[in-house]
Design a protein around this motif. Structure first.
Motif, PDB file in Angstrom:
ATOM      1  N   TYR A  23       0.824  -1.207   0.000  1.00  0.00           N
ATOM      2  CA  TYR A  23       0.000   0.000   0.000  1.00  0.00           C
ATOM      3  C   TYR A  23       0.859   1.259   0.000  1.00  0.00           C
ATOM      4  O   TYR A  23       1.988   1.254   0.486  1.00  0.00           O
ATOM      5  CB  TYR A  23      -0.886   0.049   1.263  1.00  0.00           C
ATOM      6  N   TYR A  24       0.272   2.336  -0.521  1.00  0.00           N
ATOM      7  CA  TYR A  24       0.817   3.672  -0.309  1.00  0.00           C
ATOM      8  C   TYR A  24       0.189   4.184   0.978  1.00  0.00           C
ATOM      9  O   TYR A  24      -1.037   4.268   1.073  1.00  0.00           O
ATOM     10  CB  TYR A  24       0.423   4.630  -1.442  1.00  0.00           C
ATOM     11  N   VAL A  25       0.984   4.525   1.966  1.00  0.00           N
ATOM     12  CA  VAL A  25       0.458   5.017   3.234  1.00  0.00           C
ATOM     13  C   VAL A  25       0.301   6.535   3.116  1.00  0.00           C
ATOM     14  O   VAL A  25       1.285   7.262   3.031  1.00  0.00           O
ATOM     15  CB  VAL A  25       1.387   4.641   4.407  1.00  0.00           C
ATOM     16  N   GLU A  26      -0.950   6.993   3.092  1.00  0.00           N
ATOM     17  CA  GLU A  26      -1.243   8.424   2.938  1.00  0.00           C
ATOM     18  C   GLU A  26      -1.085   9.162   4.272  1.00  0.00           C
ATOM     19  O   GLU A  26      -0.441  10.195   4.339  1.00  0.00           O
ATOM     20  CB  GLU A  26      -2.661   8.632   2.406  1.00  0.00           C
ATOM     21  N   GLU A  27      -1.731   8.647   5.328  1.00  0.00           N
ATOM     22  CA  GLU A  27      -1.679   9.267   6.656  1.00  0.00           C
ATOM     23  C   GLU A  27      -1.602   8.173   7.701  1.00  0.00           C
ATOM     24  O   GLU A  27      -2.015   7.044   7.464  1.00  0.00           O
ATOM     25  CB  GLU A  27      -2.951  10.084   6.925  1.00  0.00           C
ATOM     26  N   THR A  28      -1.079   8.531   8.890  1.00  0.00           N
ATOM     27  CA  THR A  28      -1.062   7.579  10.001  1.00  0.00           C
ATOM     28  C   THR A  28      -1.783   8.193  11.193  1.00  0.00           C
ATOM     29  O   THR A  28      -1.760   9.407  11.400  1.00  0.00           O
ATOM     30  CB  THR A  28       0.369   7.206  10.412  1.00  0.00           C
ATOM     31  N   TYR A  29      -2.424   7.324  11.962  1.00  0.00           N
ATOM     32  CA  TYR A  29      -3.150   7.726  13.157  1.00  0.00           C
ATOM     33  C   TYR A  29      -2.762   6.796  14.302  1.00  0.00           C
ATOM     34  O   TYR A  29      -2.437   5.633  14.077  1.00  0.00           O
ATOM     35  CB  TYR A  29      -4.670   7.617  12.934  1.00  0.00           C
ATOM     36  N   LEU A  86      -3.943   5.134   6.801  1.00  0.00           N
ATOM     37  CA  LEU A  86      -4.927   5.308   5.744  1.00  0.00           C
ATOM     38  C   LEU A  86      -4.184   5.052   4.445  1.00  0.00           C
ATOM     39  O   LEU A  86      -3.277   5.809   4.082  1.00  0.00           O
ATOM     40  CB  LEU A  86      -5.515   6.718   5.778  1.00  0.00           C
ATOM     41  N   CYS A  87      -4.528   3.963   3.763  1.00  0.00           N
ATOM     42  CA  CYS A  87      -3.711   3.475   2.661  1.00  0.00           C
ATOM     43  C   CYS A  87      -4.493   3.354   1.367  1.00  0.00           C
ATOM     44  O   CYS A  87      -5.705   3.174   1.378  1.00  0.00           O
ATOM     45  CB  CYS A  87      -3.148   2.092   3.006  1.00  0.00           C
ATOM     46  N   LYS A  88      -3.751   3.426   0.271  1.00  0.00           N
ATOM     47  CA  LYS A  88      -4.286   3.188  -1.064  1.00  0.00           C
ATOM     48  C   LYS A  88      -3.479   2.036  -1.649  1.00  0.00           C
ATOM     49  O   LYS A  88      -2.252   2.014  -1.532  1.00  0.00           O
ATOM     50  CB  LYS A  88      -4.112   4.448  -1.901  1.00  0.00           C
ATOM     51  N   GLY A  89      -4.147   1.072  -2.260  1.00  0.00           N
ATOM     52  CA  GLY A  89      -3.475  -0.124  -2.759  1.00  0.00           C
ATOM     53  C   GLY A  89      -2.522   0.156  -3.905  1.00  0.00           C
ATOM     54  O   GLY A  89      -2.743   1.050  -4.714  1.00  0.00           O
ATOM     55  N   LYS A  90      -1.441  -0.626  -3.962  1.00  0.00           N
ATOM     56  CA  LYS A  90      -0.473  -0.527  -5.061  1.00  0.00           C
ATOM     57  C   LYS A  90      -0.821  -1.585  -6.100  1.00  0.00           C
ATOM     58  O   LYS A  90      -1.277  -2.670  -5.783  1.00  0.00           O
ATOM     59  CB  LYS A  90       0.947  -0.821  -4.564  1.00  0.00           C
ATOM     60  N   LYS A  91      -0.549  -1.268  -7.330  1.00  0.00           N
ATOM     61  CA  LYS A  91      -0.656  -2.245  -8.415  1.00  0.00           C
ATOM     62  C   LYS A  91       0.661  -3.018  -8.476  1.00  0.00           C
ATOM     63  O   LYS A  91       1.673  -2.613  -7.917  1.00  0.00           O
ATOM     64  CB  LYS A  91      -0.891  -1.532  -9.747  1.00  0.00           C
ATOM     65  N   ASN A  92       0.647  -4.147  -9.186  1.00  0.00           N
ATOM     66  CA  ASN A  92       1.854  -4.970  -9.264  1.00  0.00           C
ATOM     67  C   ASN A  92       3.024  -4.217  -9.889  1.00  0.00           C
ATOM     68  O   ASN A  92       4.166  -4.360  -9.454  1.00  0.00           O
ATOM     69  CB  ASN A  92       1.585  -6.247 -10.067  1.00  0.00           C
ATOM     70  N   TYR A  93       2.758  -3.396 -10.914  1.00  0.00           N
ATOM     71  CA  TYR A  93       3.866  -2.663 -11.545  1.00  0.00           C
ATOM     72  C   TYR A  93       4.428  -1.603 -10.605  1.00  0.00           C
ATOM     73  O   TYR A  93       5.609  -1.291 -10.664  1.00  0.00           O
ATOM     74  CB  TYR A  93       3.458  -2.069 -12.887  1.00  0.00           C
ATOM     75  N   ASP A  94       3.587  -1.061  -9.706  1.00  0.00           N
ATOM     76  CA  ASP A  94       4.100  -0.114  -8.712  1.00  0.00           C
ATOM     77  C   ASP A  94       5.047  -0.809  -7.746  1.00  0.00           C
ATOM     78  O   ASP A  94       6.062  -0.254  -7.337  1.00  0.00           O
ATOM     79  CB  ASP A  94       2.948   0.517  -7.921  1.00  0.00           C
ATOM     80  N   LYS A  95       4.693  -2.033  -7.369  1.00  0.00           N
ATOM     81  CA  LYS A  95       5.547  -2.799  -6.449  1.00  0.00           C
ATOM     82  C   LYS A  95       6.891  -3.098  -7.100  1.00  0.00           C
ATOM     83  O   LYS A  95       7.933  -3.019  -6.457  1.00  0.00           O
ATOM     84  CB  LYS A  95       4.862  -4.103  -6.048  1.00  0.00           C
ATOM     85  N   ARG A  96       6.866  -3.426  -8.402  1.00  0.00           N
ATOM     86  CA  ARG A  96       8.128  -3.705  -9.110  1.00  0.00           C
ATOM     87  C   ARG A  96       8.986  -2.449  -9.193  1.00  0.00           C
ATOM     88  O   ARG A  96      10.207  -2.508  -9.027  1.00  0.00           O
ATOM     89  CB  ARG A  96       7.838  -4.263 -10.510  1.00  0.00           C
TER      90      ARG A  96
END
Length: 152
Positions: free
Chosen positions: A19-25, A123-133
């Protein structure tokens, strides 16, 4: 006299990969006494856990806290839903964001802060496989640069 400071009990390293972590709480977590002792011993797993809002309350699901080995009938179910303690306006804000497409609440770490167990929620947004690579390639390139600088 209580010890002050922060002691990390467990981290969810896979969350930063997926995931891309946008904010933390920071949230408190409602635990039984034997569960706190298990967390102190470090016998918990955050790998497949996630958070959800139900009836205006925030819960963490899939958080595995192993039963305390010296416990007895007071041991609880290891993967039961646990309530998280946050301010009502924060929970409402998170619920509104999660209802939007693509956002999810992921536990990032469990730690002790002044003898209280806290959970860091991202608070996260999912990564695609190409983002992970791409992230893996950048990480490898950075390691190579660091090694080259160290070799000098």
């Amino acid at each position: 006299m209580e010890k002050k400071g922060v002691k990390i009990a467990a981290q969810n390293r896979k969350a930063h990969h997926d995931y891309y972590v946008e904010e933390t709480y920071e949230a408190g977590i409602e635990l039984a006494g034997t569960e706190v002792k298990s967390v102190r011993a470090g016998t918990l797993n955050l790998k497949d856990s996630y958070c959800t809002v139900k009836d205006g309350e925030l819960f963490v699901l899939g958080l595995h806290i192993s039963p305390y080995e010296k416990g007895n009938i007071f041991n609880k179910d290891p993967v039961r839903p646990r309530r998280l303690l946050m301010h009502k306006r924060e929970i409402r804000k998170l619920h509104a964001l999660v209802k939007q497409d693509g956002y999810t609440l992921v536990p990032l770490s469990v730690y002790f802060k002044d003898a209280r167990v806290k959970l860091e929620v991202g608070l996260c947004k999912g990564k695609k496989n190409y983002d992970k690579r791409d992230a893996a390639a950048q990480r490898d390139a950075k390691r190579e640069m660091d090694r080259a600088m160290k070799a000098r």
